[in-house]
Design an enzyme around this catalytic site. Structure first.
Site, PDB file in Angstrom:
ATOM      1  N   HIS A  32      30.779   0.874 103.027  1.00 46.55           N
ATOM      2  CA  HIS A  32      30.737   2.214 103.627  1.00 46.55           C
ATOM      3  C   HIS A  32      31.738   3.108 102.896  1.00 46.55           C
ATOM      4  O   HIS A  32      32.347   2.682 101.896  1.00 46.55           O
ATOM      5  CB  HIS A  32      31.013   2.130 105.132  1.00 46.55           C
ATOM      6  CG  HIS A  32      32.234   1.332 105.463  1.00 46.55           C
ATOM      7  ND1 HIS A  32      33.505   1.728 105.128  1.00 46.55           N
ATOM      8  CD2 HIS A  32      32.380   0.125 106.085  1.00 46.55           C
ATOM      9  CE1 HIS A  32      34.384   0.845 105.538  1.00 46.55           C
ATOM     10  NE2 HIS A  32      33.730  -0.158 106.121  1.00 46.55           N
ATOM     11  N   HIS A  35      35.144   1.677 101.959  1.00 43.83           N
ATOM     12  CA  HIS A  35      35.160   0.883 100.723  1.00 43.83           C
ATOM     13  C   HIS A  35      35.100   1.810  99.505  1.00 43.83           C
ATOM     14  O   HIS A  35      35.736   1.555  98.485  1.00 43.83           O
ATOM     15  CB  HIS A  35      33.959  -0.067 100.676  1.00 43.83           C
ATOM     16  CG  HIS A  35      33.963  -1.124 101.731  1.00 43.83           C
ATOM     17  ND1 HIS A  35      33.040  -1.144 102.745  1.00 43.83           N
ATOM     18  CD2 HIS A  35      34.782  -2.182 101.938  1.00 43.83           C
ATOM     19  CE1 HIS A  35      33.277  -2.193 103.519  1.00 43.83           C
ATOM     20  NE2 HIS A  35      34.326  -2.828 103.060  1.00 43.83           N
ATOM     21  N   LYS A 151      43.253   0.268 107.676  1.00 41.97           N
ATOM     22  CA  LYS A 151      42.650   0.036 108.995  1.00 41.97           C
ATOM     23  C   LYS A 151      42.934  -1.398 109.467  1.00 41.97           C
ATOM     24  O   LYS A 151      43.225  -1.631 110.614  1.00 41.97           O
ATOM     25  CB  LYS A 151      41.145   0.280 108.980  1.00 41.97           C
ATOM     26  CG  LYS A 151      40.579   0.190 110.390  1.00 41.97           C
ATOM     27  CD  LYS A 151      39.113   0.379 110.435  1.00 41.97           C
ATOM     28  CE  LYS A 151      38.341  -0.818 110.029  1.00 41.97           C
ATOM     29  NZ  LYS A 151      38.240  -1.971 110.858  1.00 41.97           N
ATOM     30  N   ILE A 178      39.750   5.714 106.528  1.00 40.56           N
ATOM     31  CA  ILE A 178      38.742   6.779 106.430  1.00 40.56           C
ATOM     32  C   ILE A 178      38.050   6.861 107.790  1.00 40.56           C
ATOM     33  O   ILE A 178      37.651   5.837 108.356  1.00 40.56           O
ATOM     34  CB  ILE A 178      37.693   6.450 105.335  1.00 40.56           C
ATOM     35  CG1 ILE A 178      38.374   6.354 103.972  1.00 40.56           C
ATOM     36  CG2 ILE A 178      36.572   7.468 105.299  1.00 40.56           C
ATOM     37  CD1 ILE A 178      38.955   7.652 103.473  1.00 40.56           C
ATOM     38  N   ARG A 189      31.358  -2.960 111.079  1.00 40.57           N
ATOM     39  CA  ARG A 189      30.898  -3.281 112.438  1.00 40.57           C
ATOM     40  C   ARG A 189      30.332  -2.062 113.170  1.00 40.57           C
ATOM     41  O   ARG A 189      29.640  -2.225 114.172  1.00 40.57           O
ATOM     42  CB  ARG A 189      32.036  -3.873 113.261  1.00 40.57           C
ATOM     43  CG  ARG A 189      32.432  -5.249 112.814  1.00 40.57           C
ATOM     44  CD  ARG A 189      33.672  -5.721 113.519  1.00 40.57           C
ATOM     45  NE  ARG A 189      34.217  -6.884 112.825  1.00 40.57           N
ATOM     46  CZ  ARG A 189      33.879  -8.134 113.093  1.00 40.57           C
ATOM     47  NH1 ARG A 189      33.030  -8.384 114.052  1.00 40.57           N
ATOM     48  NH2 ARG A 189      34.385  -9.135 112.417  1.00 40.57           N
TER      49      ARG A 189
END
Ligand code: PAF
Length: 283
Positions: A32, A35, A151, A178, A189
């Site tokens: 996403h 990444h 995160k 992000i 997830r």
């Protein structure tokens, strides 16, 4: 053009042909924008970028014999399209047999006490699986720098500690969280969330932002009422909300430079984590 290595032999030969510095972005796929940010930073700081895509059974409950592992989103085709667009040099996407040819390894890298708190309390053994696979990736690719998202604050702290304790010759580069337009932290997830569950999950970033505002204003954090807000939110089950030191993960009583609010909730059957630095780091 991105080279796809499915075996360790292919990976070694692809990495041997890279010139200059190498940045590694370890992932479990379902890539996403978070990444994307890791990859962009790796590309800006290195001559070449290697991305690994491997859903590592060792870091799941019962070594992968669980619904969370089976249901983990996998879409190699879409991931390859994305990394190709981002100019990644090598993708390492091995099978389980390739990574663990003898089955579950005998020798692991253990995360110790740092891996037993917070996420580790809810997912025993999870961080031992992470450190073991990341150590293997460092050995195989020998990058100059490796990129991890803030995160996963506990993962980041443990990997930094592993690199220091075991003298891996590389630099760990943290990359800020992000968030989507609605404020939810990007995570593979999130694909499991229905629109209603996503809406319900927003109480997590909102609660963390409120703690940050109180810390910035020098007001008491009122952690118990923040926990009560999460516990009382529709559709949400609170796992933990703690204030810890970002490097040691030990609880802190006072809001200092390294203080981090970390939280995990379940919403719509999906476990979500998020965190917020309570004060800007000292420069
Ligand atoms: O953060 C992840 O996606 C995984 O824990 C990692 C670092 C790729 C190890 O499997």
């Amino acid at each position: 053009m991105t080279v796809l290595a499915r075996s360790i032999a292919q990976l070694r030969s692809a990495v041997a042909s890279l010139e200059g510095s190498v940045g590694l972005v370890p992932t479990m796929g379902a890539l996403h924008d978070g990444h994307g940010q890791l990859i962009s930073k790796a590309a800006a700081e290195n001559t070449s970028v290697v991305v690994s895509i491997f859903v590592n059974p060792l870091q799941f409950t019962d070594l992968g014999d669980c619904a969370d592992f089976r249901d983990y989103p996998r879409d190699l085709r879409a991931d390859l399209d994305r990394v190709e667009r981002l100019g990644v040099d090598v993708v390492f996407a091995p099978s389980e047999e390739e990574m663990y040819p003898g089955g579950v390894p005998q020798v692991w890298v253990r995360a110790g006490e740092m891996g037993e708190r917070l996420e580790g309390a809810a997912r025993p053994g999870h961080f031992d699986g992470v450190t073991t696979v990341v150590a293997k990736l460092f050995q195989l690719i020998q990058p100059d720098r490796a990129y991890f998202g803030e995160k996963d604050a506990q993962q980041l702290a443990i990997i930094q500690r592993m690199v220091a304790d075991l003298n891996f010759p590389l630099a760990i580069r943290p990359v800020p969280i992000i968030r989507g337009k609605d404020g939810l932290a990007e995570s593979s997830r999130n694909q499991h969330l229905t629109p209603e569950a996503r809406e319900q999950a927003l109480v997590l970033p909102h609660t963390l932002a409120a703690l940050r505002e109180r810390a910035a204003a020098g007001r008491p954090l009122e952690l118990e009422s923040a926990r009560a807000q999460l516990r009382g939110a529709p559709g949400v089950e609170l796992d933990h909300l703690e204030i810890v030191d970002a490097a040691t993960l030990l609880p802190v009583d006072e809001v200092g430079a390294g203080a981090l609010a970390v939280a995990a909730i379940h919403v719509g059957g999906t476990r979500l984590i998020d965190n917020a630095r309570l004060l800007p780091p000292l420069s």
